[in-house]
Design a protein around this motif. Sequence first.
Motif, short mmCIF file in Angstrom:
data_model
loop_
_atom_site.label_atom_id
_atom_site.label_comp_id
_atom_site.label_asym_id
_atom_site.label_seq_id
_atom_site.Cartn_x
_atom_site.Cartn_y
_atom_site.Cartn_z
N ARG A 465 0.72 -1.33 -0.02
CA ARG A 465 0.12 -0.12 -0.02
C ARG A 465 0.99 1.26 0.18
O ARG A 465 0.31 2.60 -0.16
CB ARG A 465 -0.89 0.02 1.21
N ALA A 466 2.15 1.02 0.18
CA ALA A 466 3.07 2.24 0.32
C ALA A 466 3.31 2.88 -1.03
O ALA A 466 4.02 3.86 -1.11
CB ALA A 466 4.20 2.21 1.17
N VAL A 467 3.06 2.30 -2.31
CA VAL A 467 3.30 2.68 -3.46
C VAL A 467 2.84 4.05 -3.67
O VAL A 467 1.46 4.16 -3.34
CB VAL A 467 3.22 1.56 -4.63
N GLY A 468 3.30 5.06 -4.22
CA GLY A 468 2.97 6.39 -4.42
C GLY A 468 1.50 6.06 -5.54
O GLY A 468 2.03 5.59 -6.61
N SER A 469 0.86 7.15 -5.79
CA SER A 469 -0.01 7.35 -6.74
C SER A 469 0.36 7.75 -8.27
O SER A 469 -0.22 7.25 -9.18
CB SER A 469 -1.11 8.35 -6.36
N SER A 470 1.57 8.40 -8.25
CA SER A 470 2.07 8.82 -9.54
C SER A 470 3.30 7.94 -9.93
O SER A 470 3.62 7.95 -11.03
CB SER A 470 2.57 10.22 -9.34
N ASP A 471 3.81 6.92 -9.21
CA ASP A 471 4.67 5.98 -9.44
C ASP A 471 4.44 5.05 -10.49
O ASP A 471 3.37 4.57 -10.88
CB ASP A 471 5.17 5.36 -8.17
N HIS A 472 5.42 4.62 -11.04
CA HIS A 472 5.41 3.48 -12.08
C HIS A 472 5.46 2.21 -11.34
O HIS A 472 6.34 2.07 -10.52
CB HIS A 472 6.43 3.65 -13.21
N CYS A 473 4.42 1.53 -11.37
CA CYS A 473 4.48 0.21 -10.30
C CYS A 473 5.83 -0.72 -10.55
O CYS A 473 6.06 -1.40 -9.86
CB CYS A 473 3.26 -0.52 -10.57
N ALA A 474 6.35 -0.72 -11.93
CA ALA A 474 7.28 -1.55 -11.91
C ALA A 474 8.41 -1.45 -11.12
O ALA A 474 9.21 -2.30 -10.60
CB ALA A 474 7.98 -1.66 -13.47
N ASN A 475 8.82 -0.06 -10.58
CA ASN A 475 9.79 0.16 -9.19
C ASN A 475 9.47 -0.55 -8.34
O ASN A 475 10.41 -1.30 -7.83
CB ASN A 475 9.91 1.46 -9.15
N ALA A 476 8.41 -0.61 -7.82
CA ALA A 476 8.09 -1.66 -6.63
C ALA A 476 8.21 -3.20 -6.91
O ALA A 476 8.62 -4.18 -6.16
CB ALA A 476 6.95 -1.27 -5.92
#
Length: 717
Positions: A465-476
């Motif tokens: 749940r800590a992934v940011g809203s603008s981030d590209h999910c691939a990072n996580a």
Amino acid sequence: MSVSQISNQPKKMKQISEFFGENIFGPQAMAEYVSKDAIKAVNEARNTGKSMDRKMADQIADGMKNWAISKGATHYTHWFQPLRGATAEKHDAFFDPTGIDTGVESFSGKALVQQEPDASSFPNGGIRNTFEARGYSAWDPSSPAFIMEKASGKTLCIPTIFVAYTGEALDYKAPLIKSTNFLTKTTTEVCQLFDAKVKNAKVSLGIEQEYFLVDAELYNKRPDLVFAGRTLVGNMPAKGQQLEDHYFGSIPDRVYNYMTDFEQEALKLGIPLKTRHNEVAPGQFECAPMFEEADVAIDHNSLLMDVMQNVANRHNLKVIWHEKPFKGVNGSGKHNNWSIVTDTGVNLFSPGQSPQDNLQFLTFFINTIKAVYDNADLLRASIATAANDHRLGANEAPPAIMSVFIGSTLSEVLNQFEADKVSKKPSRVSEKTINVYRIPEILLDNTDRNRTSPFAFTGNKFEFRAVGSSDHCANAIIVLNTIMANQLANFKKEVDALMKKKISKTEAIEQILRGYIKSSKKIIFEGNGYGDEWVKEAAKRGLNNIKTTPYALDAYNTKKTHDLFINNGIFTTKELEARTEIKFENYLLKVQIEGRILGELVKNYVIPSAVNYQKQLIDSIEGLARIGHAKSTTKALNEIAKEISENVNAIWENNAKMTEERRKANNLSHADKRAKAYCDKVKPYFESIRESADKLEELIDNDAWKLPKYRDLLFFK
Ligand code: ADP
Ligand code: MG
């Protein structure tokens, strides 16, 4: 009946199944426009990565073009996801002139398969020198081509990967696929301890997307929103989200119209959107698709963000993706629901019916906990961005401390398991006495939900749940897949070693898992992740609380991380170093831009507004004196005028100091040092400048204030 009455009638909507996927060059369109051989070649390329010969590519390009033209497309573009975050495209017309006033529509296999976008302006972390600024985009047949419809026209978009001429990946796709393959391989190996029939696995991902909507006209009057994506000044309105009456409330009409519109466009592109609702903050909303294979889900999330922004234009709205666009108002995240499913159809995070199934469940469950514990810093780094720093730990978002929530039932299961109270005898399921291997099947319904955890088990999946809203999910997800895969590989080795010593398989698995619980249970936290007590408790447990991005990113530079990624073939050394450098650079650029925008904002908007109003005050004071009023009658006006001067001075001084710190930071030699200087020396001035600016907003005449206020931006009428 008047015209306006007619247009107010609800539209008759088509059923979703009638248009789902109609704008993608998927199996149905392909069957109509290309030969069976060509379909076979595409499928082969998709499944084996084998490249396709030119003739075949020409044939597919021709079919794709005819399909696209039949849909009204005039242009095509390679569509890719460079490391700066958003998607990139460069459009070319199908049109080829053949004479002064004649021409044809054409599209060759060559144009389909490869292009050379002028790549020097995309982030590359030093991989491409400017004299050799060549990168290329190459068709990725695993993702279907699609048509992007905008008010001005339609474009055929061809998903591609983006690579440096020297071969290094410059986007997210290749490493993501490598990490997924690594995870499915080690998962399969571990599954075979339980069931020899398992030959493969899939990683599933469902991405919930939170966002804010703002009226476009108001948005355009806020340079901070336009250029920094968030407000750098502005006061919380008197009625904020205190009442939380927005959450799951009825959706305002204007927003509802927008939602149904973008959902329709997304569904036409095969994005399986399922849910929509208001979020906690005013002006904040959420949508979520049905989960899909991780690689597809991530492509779809990027595409969805494009579609949502495009469609917003038609409604005179702007989507704000930033993690914390408004101070004092909840931020936005992108919850990544993640699970692994075998090719025999078993979700490995679903407790099963039999003891054997549940040992398998516990194996994957406990290995995940250990992977998160052992790699908490890297996981923290994977979600680190300048924007997410404002959200993590901001009392309404998970803290920067990594922890895992598993719920009381499973906590009890792990306690019993660790204490070796394992009974394999089938027993009747009792909710009171938990038998480790008979985890109640009702778990999915009775898992307590903890919305304050960065990484929560939610019944049959983990939710990051800590992934940011603008981030590209691939990072996580690259990090999550890789740490889990690596952990499973180690687990398998340990089991094999014990079995060689003639310890039974079940005994070996139990023994190792018991050890894992002991060594990693510190990461499990069931309490309130937003509270201060957790910060103290976590420190006692020795868990890190890395609050800012440049310090979190150091986790990418360790030997441990290099070994993890490079030995497992996810990144080359050069790729990893370049990516890490880009992350530091992205951070410092974001903070640098914010610093500049803030400087302009206070000089061009805030101070002039304040001074204009102050002049009115002075005129009044002088006027009152002129008509003979005693000095005491202008006491309040005098005080306001004075307070305005004090705040203007404070802004001016702090802005000068901030500019000086920026200059110093820019002179540092390495990106990580610059990023840290921006974080420690420049950013603190944002707060002090804002404090004075917000004070001025409070003091002065509403009509004199040049910037739309929070109350205008946040509430839909
Ligand atoms: P929440 O209570 O978090 O809103 P939902 O059941 O609505 O939970 O699911 C949220 C997201 O999780 C959706 O995108 C959904 O498709 C996805 N999801 C559900 N089950 C799984 C699973 N087994 N693996 C991955 N994602 C899943
Ligand atoms: Mg959720």
